[in-house]
Design an enzyme around this catalytic site. Structure first.
Site, PDB file in Angstrom:
ATOM      1  N   HIS A 312       1.329   4.636 -21.026  1.00 25.24           N
ATOM      2  CA  HIS A 312      -0.077   5.021 -21.087  1.00 25.24           C
ATOM      3  C   HIS A 312      -0.659   4.571 -22.413  1.00 25.24           C
ATOM      4  CE1 HIS A 312      -3.728   7.410 -20.931  1.00 25.24           C
ATOM      5  NE2 HIS A 312      -3.521   7.434 -19.628  1.00 25.24           N
ATOM      6  N   ASP A 370       0.078   8.781 -12.385  1.00 26.31           N
ATOM      7  CA  ASP A 370       0.051   7.992 -11.154  1.00 26.31           C
ATOM      8  C   ASP A 370       1.413   7.892 -10.494  1.00 26.31           C
ATOM      9  OD1 ASP A 370      -2.620   7.449 -11.043  1.00 26.31           O
ATOM     10  OD2 ASP A 370      -2.467   5.768 -12.428  1.00 26.31           O
TER      11      ASP A 370
END
Ligand code: CMC
Length: 436
Positions: A312, A370
């Site tokens: 991320h 996700d």
């Protein structure tokens, strides 16, 4: 150039001329303060250079705070863990839009208002028919949401706060209806109209899975998991799609067009498209025995392959949303009695290996939101192509909250970044017969 820090400003020295420039520091409520470079160009004749905006704050915001090192995510000051545990999605929408949690009366009215905006203009249904049946639902979403501005003229005056709020309610409420219709269209089933007696999450699952032929009861565990996923995806500060919405909106474009731009930006596999990419990757891996080869590919600098659902831009320790969804994921798998689904086995094994592997530990690459949302959707039977659509549905409230905040900001200007030009310097045009 070099810089030195004092309490409230930075002093920038031009090493060629010895000239000093003072950059004021603006304090944040929490997190890093910012250097105010707004006068930099006028005073120094230089721009800043920051591709990917890794060191650039583009706006002032009171909505969401992230501390990527500590794994903290706050909506209007409330930790995401508390909201996921004790709140529900419509309440979180209210919080993001208005800045405070609703009182019981405000909650009741808000629930009523967003429920009663969930139906679509009947003519909009014909719009769906213009798409090929095999159109990707995100393509349908970009088109249909953009087209809302052609149907709801009465809420596109962005200078009128009432128009802005009606448009915001419409977007939040109609997104599940549009998403479910995009799905029904793709499988050739009749559209299912929203039901006002169901909660936001229940209603979405109902519109996805019910048919006119028989009664459909929404599984409460799945509705709860869906509600949690919606809360966790509702806003995430100035990410690519939110910045896209703000940039599109900075020119005065109407909110429906701006949200459609946000949906387009979300679609990419490095952003919201990652949940779909996770499942595609699991299918490509096919068997747990193949995992080591894929891990090696992810580490190989010459191979563009990346482990989807890992890493991320902001969270460098863990993604707090992923932590919450990891638990939800196991609850959903238990509820549905899924114990032997090869793709889910691969996912769990991949998670284990990546968490123990030096490369991933060193580079601080953890499973992100996700990764788990993709697995939950898969277990719920949601087709892969719909994954990013669900992300868009949840993020709409964040987009509209950020858009409203931008319009109300008195210092708001049209967004217009500058560049480092590295192309040809001025040259003389040559007629075609003289070019070799
Ligand atoms: N697999 C393998 N290596 C990776 C991965 C990955 N998923 N992510 C980053 N790296 C490596 C990358 O190769 C680089 O290595 P080096 O320093 O040797 O060049 C290093 O880690 C830093 O990567 P980066 O691209 O500079 O980091 P970034 O902050 O620009 O990218 C990211 C963040 C999310 C785009 C990236 O981690 C990625 O592509 N992940 C996979 C896609 C994904 O899951 N995206 C969803 C993000 S969460 C939902 C959302 O907010 O939209």
């Amino acid at each position: 150039m070099s810089d030195t820090k004092n309490n409230d400003s930075f002093t920038l020295t031009d090493n060629r001329s010895g000239q000093e420039y003072v950059l004021p520091v603006i304090k944040s409520a929490i997190g890093p303060d910012v250097m105010d470079v707004r006068k930099l160009y006028a005073e120094t004749d230089h721009f800043t250079y920051d591709p990917g905006f890794t060191s650039t704050g583009s706006c002032e915001s009171k909505i969401t705070y992230i501390d990527g090192d500590q794994g903290i995510l706050l909506y209007r000051g409330y930790p995401i863990e508390q909201l996921a545990e004790h709140s529900d999605f419509p309440e979180v929408c209210y919080l993001l839009l208005y800045g405070e949690l609703p009182t019981p009366e405000q909650k009741k009215k808000f629930n009523h208002d967003i429920t009663y905006h969930s139906m679509l203009h009947e003519q909009l249904m014909y719009f769906f028919r213009g798409f090929r049946r095999d159109a990707h639902p995100m393509a349908v979403m970009c088109g249909v949401v953009g087209a809302l501005s052609a149907f709801y003229h009465d809420s596109t005056d962005i200078t009128d706060p009432k128009h802005r709020m009606i448009a915001s309610y419409r977007l939040v409420s109609k997104m599940p209806t549009i998403a479910a219709m995009a799905y029904k269209f793709s499988i050739g089933q009749p559209y299912i109209y929203p039901r006002n007696d169901l909660s936001f999450a229940e209603n979405f699952l109902y519109m996805m899975y019910a048919t006119p032929c028989e009664e459909y009861r929404v599984n409460p565990i799945l509705a709860k998991a869906m509600d949690k996923i919606l809360i966790l995806h509702a806003d995430h500060e100035q990410n690519a799609s939110t910045s896209t919405v703000r940039l599109a909106g900075s020119s005065g474009a109407n909110p429906f067009a701006c949200i459609s731009a946000g949906i387009a930006s979300l679609w990419g596999p490095a952003h919201g498209g990652a949940n779909e990419a996770v499942l595609n990757m699991l299918e490509e891996i096919e068997h747990p025995d193949n995992i080591p080869a894929f891990i090696e590919r992810a580490k190989d600098k010459d191979d563009p392959f990346r482990l989807m659902g890992f890493g991320h831009r902001v969270y460098k320790n863990f993604d707090p949303r992923a932590k919450i969804l990891q638990q939800s994921c196991h609850e959903v798998l238990d509820e549905l009695g899924i114990t032997n689904e090869p793709l889910l086995d691969i996912a769990m094994e991949l998670e284990r290996i990546a968490l123990e592997d030096d490369y991933f530990i060193e580079k601080k690459l953890y499973p992100n939101v996700d990764f788990y949302s993709g697995i939950i959707y898969r277990a719920m039977g949601i087709p892969t192509s719909m994954f990013t659509v669900l992300f868009a549905m949840a993020r709409t409230v964040g987009w509209v909250a950020q858009w409203n905040e931008m319009i109300e900001d008195p210092s708001q200007k049209i967004g217009r970044p500058r560049q480092l030009y590295t192309g040809e310097t001025e040259r003389k045009f040559k007629p075609v017969h003289k070019r070799r």
